[in-house]
Structures are given as C-alpha cells and as structure tokens.
Design a protein around this motif. Structure first.
Motif, mmCIF file in Angstrom:
data_model
loop_
_atom_site.group_PDB
_atom_site.id
_atom_site.type_symbol
_atom_site.label_atom_id
_atom_site.label_comp_id
_atom_site.label_asym_id
_atom_site.label_seq_id
_atom_site.Cartn_x
_atom_site.Cartn_y
_atom_site.Cartn_z
ATOM 1 N N LEU A 1 0.776 -1.086 -0.025
ATOM 2 C CA LEU A 1 -0.054 -0.067 0.042
ATOM 3 C C LEU A 1 0.826 1.298 0.049
ATOM 4 N N HIS A 2 2.167 0.985 -0.069
ATOM 5 C CA HIS A 2 3.020 2.314 -0.052
ATOM 6 C C HIS A 2 3.728 2.394 -1.483
ATOM 7 N N ASN A 3 4.296 1.348 -1.993
ATOM 8 C CA ASN A 3 4.768 1.674 -3.382
ATOM 9 C C ASN A 3 5.969 2.681 -3.479
ATOM 10 N N VAL A 4 6.976 2.669 -2.700
ATOM 11 C CA VAL A 4 7.983 3.356 -2.510
ATOM 12 C C VAL A 4 9.230 2.201 -2.708
ATOM 13 N N LEU A 5 10.414 2.955 -2.872
ATOM 14 C CA LEU A 5 11.749 2.014 -3.277
ATOM 15 C C LEU A 5 11.781 0.967 -2.158
ATOM 16 N N ARG A 6 11.720 1.147 -0.813
ATOM 17 C CA ARG A 6 11.816 0.237 0.101
ATOM 18 C C ARG A 6 11.025 -1.067 -0.109
ATOM 19 N N THR A 7 9.701 -0.515 -0.246
ATOM 20 C CA THR A 7 8.615 -1.834 -0.334
ATOM 21 C C THR A 7 8.784 -2.508 -1.698
ATOM 22 N N LYS A 8 9.087 -1.679 -2.817
ATOM 23 C CA LYS A 8 9.286 -2.324 -3.974
ATOM 24 C C LYS A 8 10.466 -3.349 -4.055
ATOM 25 N N LEU A 9 11.512 -2.928 -3.221
ATOM 26 C CA LEU A 9 12.562 -4.199 -3.223
ATOM 27 C C LEU A 9 12.140 -5.167 -2.353
ATOM 28 N N VAL A 10 11.556 -5.096 -1.277
ATOM 29 C CA VAL A 10 11.101 -6.221 -0.579
ATOM 30 C C VAL A 10 10.151 -7.158 -1.181
ATOM 31 N N ARG A 11 9.102 -6.551 -1.876
ATOM 32 C CA ARG A 11 8.033 -7.091 -2.648
ATOM 33 C C ARG A 11 8.754 -7.892 -3.615
ATOM 34 N N SER A 12 9.746 -7.503 -4.424
ATOM 35 C CA SER A 12 10.184 -8.018 -5.575
ATOM 36 C C SER A 12 10.957 -9.494 -5.101
ATOM 37 N N TYR A 13 11.377 -9.293 -3.677
ATOM 38 C CA TYR A 13 12.019 -10.871 -3.114
ATOM 39 C C TYR A 13 10.885 -11.662 -3.156
ATOM 40 N N PHE A 14 9.939 -11.275 -2.693
ATOM 41 C CA PHE A 14 8.844 -12.228 -2.342
ATOM 42 C C PHE A 14 8.382 -12.628 -3.696
ATOM 43 N N ARG A 15 8.236 -11.878 -4.656
ATOM 44 C CA ARG A 15 7.861 -12.122 -5.977
ATOM 45 C C ARG A 15 8.645 -13.243 -6.490
#
Length: 353
Positions: free
Chosen positions: A90-104
C-alpha cells in the motif's frame, strides 16, 4: 477453513497509515478466514487498537533493516514469520518495491497500489475540479485486485484503548470545566507551509469563538518547533490547554474522541479525528479535497477553503510541497478568521450536543 495469511506494507506517513485502518478492519470483517501481518512503524500501533486477527510487524529501518542489505534481511525475517499467500504493498516506494520483489522471486503473489498520479497531475494542470478516488478506496482496490472482497469499515474506525480512555476521563474531570463548555480540538499545523493557516489566524478565531460562546481549546501538534509555538499561544490563556508533547498517541486519540469537534489543517490530525468519528472541520490552502485526501465520513461542507474559481492558481500542489507563487499564501490569506467563524456558525458547530 484454513486461515489465509497475507502481508501488508505501509510504513508512513502518519495520515496515510491512519487511512489504512478502515480498510484493514473491513478486510478482516468480510474475510473471517483471513489473518493480516501489517508492516509499519511502532509509533502508529495505537491506530490498530482492538482489531482481531491482525499482527503488527515493526522493521528496524535504522538498524538491522537499513539499506539494501537490510531490506533483504527484512525479507528473510518476514519469511521466518511463516508462509504468506499474498503480499499487498500500500506504499509503493523504493523500500517496499525491493522487499516485494524478493517475495515475488520466491513465488508469492504481489499486488501494489496505483496512486493515480496521472489523474492528479491532470487536475493540477487544468484546475478542473472533479472528485478523484479517496486514498482509502485506492487501498481497497489493491485487495480487490488480489481477489478479496472488501468494503471499508464505517467510522469510527480508530478506537482508543480502555487504559487511555480511563486516563482521559480522569484528566477531563480534573479540569472542572463548566458543564456547557464546548471542547474544541485545534491542530493548526501541517507538514508544509502552504497548508498552514497561521497562528495569528488561529488566535483570532479562538478569540471570536470565546467572545460569543463558552469554549475550551485543546492544541494538538508534533515536533519541538510546533510545541514551542503552541506553548506561546496557550501561555496565560486559561481557556487553552496545550496537548502537544504532553500525551502519547493513544491518549491523544482518546482525547480527540471526547471533543465536540476538531479543527485541523489538511494534516494527519484531520484524518485521525475523522476516523475516530469526531466532527472534523478542515482548512485547506494549496491542496484540495478533490485529490482524494479529504476527511473520511465528514460532510463536504466541513472542508473550508477559498473557492478555486476565486483564485486561478488554486489548487497549486497535490501535497502542498511546492512554493507559493505569491509573496504570501494567498489562498490562506483570503480565508480570514471572520469568514471561518461565520461558516462554523452556519454549520451549527457551536450547539452543545
């Protein structure tokens, strides 16, 4: 039915985190087999008081989870919490983009918010005022894309803890205010200068109210600079109580619920007050409710502002972070204390409930 676990990110800012609360409540109410782990900052924990099947996870963004390596450690640490079927950003900033990429990359389904930047840019460019989707509704859309049924939980969505409520009850009793005294919360600051009405305006408005009505004001704010300014405003005024810096967030929430109404800028205090179900009057400058940041559950007429057709440059900013083209902040200057006071009277805000 097995419990489905999902991971949700919203690290900041304060008002944006508060606006997730009716969505998280709605998700859990409509999906009884769901459990949510919500990644945010510990300061915001009181917003989520009493929500069942919700676990809060507080990353150490200044220590263990700092930097690119730290964000990968955050991914690994979250994986230790158990398996998540879905990740919602729900944030969609650099930090969360990186972490979600690892989960993907690890095979987890990932969905993220569309903040509607192009729509907001278009409104800013054309000045054609049309109501855009509210931020909380955009949060709902992310869960819907992920296949969940969700409707926002109605306000009040933010509740005070029993401990904080009891403390505030004792606090108000100790003040021994006359029975018919209006209790008015006032948060005269915001993050950016173009969203701040000004302390002199605030002082004049409180004076106008007190000349005609029996009222006591509670000043809310945050940060040392704001606290010092509010302290100067409240000094030698027995009808003003300084709240900023005197209470923790849980206690402030409990106090806000006891206000007859809250007066705020376009700020986190506006969102918090509205989400507790307290009447919330907001004063708008460079920004505009049409961008989707209005106070949830409040009548449209509670948003006080210089009409856009009376000032060609307004709105001039989505977030209020652009400098004003005038020598003074014209949109705030045109909204005089007398105008605000008359509008508040028209809204029957000074009637004791």
């Amino acid at each position: 039915m097995p419990v489905q676990r999902i991971l949700v990110f919203r690290l900041s800012a304060m008002g944006d985190v508060a606006l997730t609360v009716p969505v998280i409540r709605g998700m859990l109410e409509e999906n009884p087999n769901l459990s949510i782990t919500f990644v945010t900052r510990p300061f915001f924990a009181p917003f989520f008081e009493g929500i069942p099947r919700l676990q809060l996870y507080f990353p150490d963004l200044k220590g263990r989870h700092k930097g690119f390596g730290g964000l990968f450690r955050l991914f690994l640490d979250l994986r230790k919490e158990g398996r998540f079927e879905t990740v919602i950003d729900l944030h969609n900033v650099l930090r969360t983009k990186l972490v979600r990429s690892y989960f993907r990359a690890a095979g987890t389904s990932v969905f993220y918010i569309d903040k509607g930047r192009e729509e907001k840019k278009e409104l800013l460019k054309t000045k054609e005022i049309k109501q855009l989707k509210h931020s909380s509704e955009r949060y709902c859309d992310v869960f819907r894309k992920a296949g969940f049924n969700v409707q926002m939980s109605p306000v009040p969505a933010i509740a005070s803890s029993a401990k904080a409520s009891e403390k505030i009850q004792e606090y108000l009793e100790s003040q021994k205010l006359p029975e018919q005294t209006l209790k008015i919360g006032f948060a005269p600051f915001a993050t950016h200068a173009t969203k701040i009405w000004g302390l002199e305006n605030a002082r004049q408005l409180m004076q106008l109210i007190n000349e005609k009505y029996q009222a006591h004001f509670y000043l809310f704010g945050g940060g040392q600079e704001e606290i010092e300014k509010l302290q100067a405003l409240s000094t030698d005024n027995d009808h003003i109580t300084l709240v900023a810096g005197q209470m923790n967030l849980s206690e402030e929430i409990a106090l806000i619920t006891r206000m007859d109404f809250m007066l705020s800028m376009d700020s986190s205090n506006m969102h918090i007050a509205a989400l507790t179900g307290t009447k919330t009057i907001s004063i708008w400058g460079a920004t505009h409710p049409a961008f989707g940041f209005y106070a949830l559950g409040q009548p449209e007429e509670y948003s006080l502002q210089t009409p856009a057709d009376e000032l060609a440059c307004r709105p001039c900013s989505v977030f209020g972070n652009k400098p004003c083209i005038h020598e003074t902040i014209k949109c705030m200057e045109m909204l005089t204390p007398n105008i605000v006071f008359r509008k508040m009277e028209q809204l029957n805000l000074f009637q004791i409930q």
